[in-house]
Design a protein around this motif. Sequence first.
Motif, PDB file in Angstrom:
ATOM      1  N   LEU A  67       0.781  -1.232   0.000  1.00  0.00           N
ATOM      2  CA  LEU A  67       0.000   0.000   0.000  1.00  0.00           C
ATOM      3  C   LEU A  67       0.815   1.286   0.000  1.00  0.00           C
ATOM      4  N   LEU A  68       2.014   1.268   0.544  1.00  0.00           N
ATOM      5  CA  LEU A  68       2.740   2.524   0.763  1.00  0.00           C
ATOM      6  C   LEU A  68       3.739   2.819  -0.347  1.00  0.00           C
ATOM      7  N   ILE A  69       4.023   4.099  -0.526  1.00  0.00           N
ATOM      8  CA  ILE A  69       5.033   4.540  -1.484  1.00  0.00           C
ATOM      9  C   ILE A  69       6.421   4.268  -0.890  1.00  0.00           C
ATOM     10  N   PRO A  70       7.480   4.290  -1.686  1.00  0.00           N
ATOM     11  CA  PRO A  70       8.805   3.884  -1.197  1.00  0.00           C
ATOM     12  C   PRO A  70       9.293   4.637   0.038  1.00  0.00           C
ATOM     13  N   SER A  71       9.178   5.950   0.066  1.00  0.00           N
ATOM     14  CA  SER A  71       9.686   6.699   1.215  1.00  0.00           C
ATOM     15  C   SER A  71       8.937   6.323   2.487  1.00  0.00           C
ATOM     16  N   GLU A  72       7.635   6.070   2.375  1.00  0.00           N
ATOM     17  CA  GLU A  72       6.849   5.681   3.542  1.00  0.00           C
ATOM     18  C   GLU A  72       7.241   4.296   4.029  1.00  0.00           C
ATOM     19  N   LEU A  73       7.472   3.375   3.097  1.00  0.00           N
ATOM     20  CA  LEU A  73       7.885   2.033   3.484  1.00  0.00           C
ATOM     21  C   LEU A  73       9.250   2.064   4.163  1.00  0.00           C
ATOM     22  N   ALA A  74      10.182   2.835   3.620  1.00  0.00           N
ATOM     23  CA  ALA A  74      11.506   2.950   4.236  1.00  0.00           C
ATOM     24  C   ALA A  74      11.403   3.567   5.627  1.00  0.00           C
ATOM     25  N   SER A  75      10.565   4.580   5.764  1.00  0.00           N
ATOM     26  CA  SER A  75      10.380   5.218   7.066  1.00  0.00           C
ATOM     27  C   SER A  75       9.762   4.250   8.063  1.00  0.00           C
ATOM     28  N   LEU A  76       8.759   3.498   7.622  1.00  0.00           N
ATOM     29  CA  LEU A  76       8.130   2.512   8.498  1.00  0.00           C
ATOM     30  C   LEU A  76       9.140   1.458   8.932  1.00  0.00           C
ATOM     31  N   ALA A  77       9.981   0.997   8.003  1.00  0.00           N
ATOM     32  CA  ALA A  77      10.994  -0.001   8.338  1.00  0.00           C
ATOM     33  C   ALA A  77      11.958   0.542   9.394  1.00  0.00           C
ATOM     34  N   LYS A  78      12.361   1.793   9.232  1.00  0.00           N
ATOM     35  CA  LYS A  78      13.250   2.429  10.216  1.00  0.00           C
ATOM     36  C   LYS A  78      12.591   2.487  11.591  1.00  0.00           C
ATOM     37  N   HIS A  79      11.338   2.907  11.618  1.00  0.00           N
ATOM     38  CA  HIS A  79      10.637   3.050  12.893  1.00  0.00           C
ATOM     39  C   HIS A  79      10.326   1.699  13.521  1.00  0.00           C
ATOM     40  N   ALA A  80       9.999   0.700  12.696  1.00  0.00           N
ATOM     41  CA  ALA A  80       9.732  -0.635  13.235  1.00  0.00           C
ATOM     42  C   ALA A  80      11.001  -1.216  13.854  1.00  0.00           C
ATOM     43  N   GLY A  81      12.121  -1.070  13.162  1.00  0.00           N
ATOM     44  CA  GLY A  81      13.382  -1.552  13.718  1.00  0.00           C
ATOM     45  C   GLY A  81      13.727  -0.862  15.025  1.00  0.00           C
ATOM     46  N   ALA A  82      13.512   0.463  15.080  1.00  0.00           N
ATOM     47  CA  ALA A  82      13.780   1.209  16.315  1.00  0.00           C
ATOM     48  C   ALA A  82      12.838   0.777  17.431  1.00  0.00           C
ATOM     49  N   SER A  83      11.594   0.463  17.084  1.00  0.00           N
ATOM     50  CA  SER A  83      10.629   0.008  18.085  1.00  0.00           C
ATOM     51  C   SER A  83      11.038  -1.340  18.656  1.00  0.00           C
ATOM     52  N   LEU A  84      11.501  -2.246  17.799  1.00  0.00           N
ATOM     53  CA  LEU A  84      11.918  -3.573  18.260  1.00  0.00           C
ATOM     54  C   LEU A  84      13.190  -3.505  19.096  1.00  0.00           C
ATOM     55  N   LEU A  85      14.006  -2.487  18.860  1.00  0.00           N
ATOM     56  CA  LEU A  85      15.201  -2.275  19.694  1.00  0.00           C
ATOM     57  C   LEU A  85      14.893  -1.419  20.924  1.00  0.00           C
ATOM     58  N   PHE A  86      13.655  -0.929  21.023  1.00  0.00           N
ATOM     59  CA  PHE A  86      13.207  -0.075  22.114  1.00  0.00           C
ATOM     60  C   PHE A  86      14.052   1.189  22.246  1.00  0.00           C
ATOM     61  N   ILE A  87      14.316   1.805  21.086  1.00  0.00           N
ATOM     62  CA  ILE A  87      14.993   3.107  21.056  1.00  0.00           C
ATOM     63  C   ILE A  87      14.172   4.108  20.236  1.00  0.00           C
ATOM     64  N   SER A  88      12.914   3.777  19.986  1.00  0.00           N
ATOM     65  CA  SER A  88      12.116   4.645  19.109  1.00  0.00           C
ATOM     66  C   SER A  88      11.899   6.021  19.714  1.00  0.00           C
ATOM     67  N   ASN A  89      11.925   6.145  21.045  1.00  0.00           N
ATOM     68  CA  ASN A  89      11.766   7.477  21.632  1.00  0.00           C
ATOM     69  C   ASN A  89      12.901   8.400  21.199  1.00  0.00           C
ATOM     70  N   HIS A  90      14.107   7.878  21.070  1.00  0.00           N
ATOM     71  CA  HIS A  90      15.233   8.691  20.614  1.00  0.00           C
ATOM     72  C   HIS A  90      15.113   9.013  19.119  1.00  0.00           C
TER      73      HIS A  90
END
Length: 644
Positions: free
Chosen positions: A90-113
């Motif tokens: 569903l998402l355009i490339p920049s949105e997918l890349a951004s989501l991947a970045k945020h998902a990875g940060a969430s799984l590492l529990f550093i998304s607040n930073h």
Amino acid sequence: MKFRLDINGLRAIAVIAVIMFHFAVPGFAAGYAGVDVFFVLSGYLMTGIIVTSLQKGNFSIWQFYLSRARRIVPALTVLCLVLILLACWLLIPSELASLAKHAGASLLFISNHVYFAEAGYFAAASHDKWLLHTWSLSVEWQFYLLYPLILAMLWRITAGRYLTAVLSLLAAASFVLALWLTPRSPEAAFYFFPPRAWEMLAGGLVFLLPLSLSARAGKLLYAISLLVLLASLLLIPAQAAWPGWYTLIPVLATVTLLFSGRLEAPLLGGTVVQWLGNTSYSSYLWHWPVVVWLYQRQLLADPVWLSAGIALSFLLGYASYRWVETPARHRNGVFRAPRLLQACAAVFALCLVLLLLKGLPFRVDEAVKLADAEAENRLRLPSACEDSGGNAVMCRLGAADSAPELIVFGDSHAGTVMGALHSAIDPASQSVGYFIHSACPTIRGLQVASRSERSNAKCERHRQQAFAMLTAQHSDTPVLLINRSAFYPLAAPGQTAPNSYFEQPYTEVSAQWLTEFSQRYTASVCELTNKRQVYIMLPMPEMPVEVPAAVARALHRGQQDADVRIQLADHQQAQAFSISLIKDAAKACGATVLDPASYLCDQQQCYGSQAHRPWYTDDNHLSEWGNRRLLPLLRPLISSDSAL
């Protein structure tokens, strides 16, 4: 520890408040305080688990971490995986890349930073972040990592004798840090663990300092505390500094509710409330992506879609609770520790691949890629320049040894025209100078409310250096002033206080404030017009959406009319004060006004894009493609004999 219905009921209240706030339901302007309730409850429960095990002599820090991981990681991992799989479609490339970045940060529990380094929590751009709400999980996990180490160390050293005193001192220090940091760096105070730790420690102190109350006193304390908590979630001003003094109200109300000892209290112990409490974590996880989906499709204001979105959030929350959370607690199948780690690592690896491959642009048409890429089509300029001796000097584009034909002075909007000016000169023999600093307009003494004290001080130093150098070294060179003029004197949507101030903030956009702003602006302009020609650019038309993403999304969904535009009359109305301000200052100081709308608009509309090619990198900054529309306006400023 005995299961407490009142704690589960408080989870229900907290999650309802947060969800209603995020869905913008009227009356829940302070619903974000539900997160603070969660923090207090977490501190109480974790202290109970750790201290009870320490007393029994069977505490294992690794078992503690594993139990917390089983509680949090499975549902979060499933959420991230589902969102990524849907995003690939569903998402355009920049949105997918951004989501991947945020998902990875969430799984590492550093998304607040990560989110601290990006847009603000309450900003419109937050609705482009599908996992923004995981910042609170990162704060909690950072608490889980450090807290048992501190308690275990204190227990070993003092046998628990000074536990309460030390935690009280840590809580006080954290609260003082929050009070000190919030006015200086509001987003750091909001997102980071240290200024939030006092809320969790407050819950821990409840466990360590239990009260023995009579049944009557317990009922009275319970009733008063519950009333105060509900009132705080509904009545605290939306613009309250957070965390700060106001945060004490929901935190202390939650603390006294725990002290009341009403384990099976009315209201909190009801069947529906308990169901909401059981599913609160998963409902919290799933509600925000639903909010983002509705917001991006401009459906959030529709009562039918709003109601459906809230219902869907709780339905998805129940499904996650039933088929993910519950099996994970019983350590079934994939939720055994090794498999849990493998599943989380696999999703993280997928995120990393999608980020490195920039959102898989081969999935979409060329027109979508072109529109999406315009968000990055901007000239990146240094905000400060120095000579070989480390002294501040004016930055410039073009021939380094030539006197500048023109000096541009302003905020980030000034930076958006530098590419066009560079193309208007002969770079071998001409140059354009500039003093440009983001969110730092050419008004002496102005401070931006959303910026930290440090950022505002840095801006003021930049302004002082710019004014001094313009007076001493470039006193006869024409200057072009460009700022996001409408932003600073007015209030942000949903706020009452102006976006900026001088010595003392105003609580509303009053006539007194606008008069002060106008006078200070005019004085700054007149200071520059003493010996030179000064040009002032009227405000750029601002779009209601992030233009590249909006155009790319529309094209990706197959919409025929994907271009973004607004009515010229709407632009003139939105910018009425700043247009009048600039024209009045120009008349008083002898400056010349330039109107970009003459080149970005026709007689009816102002364009954010044409033929599916965005003119902006976001909703208010021109891209390198868009700024070329201003060449006919800017080129005459370069040559003195053809100046306007």
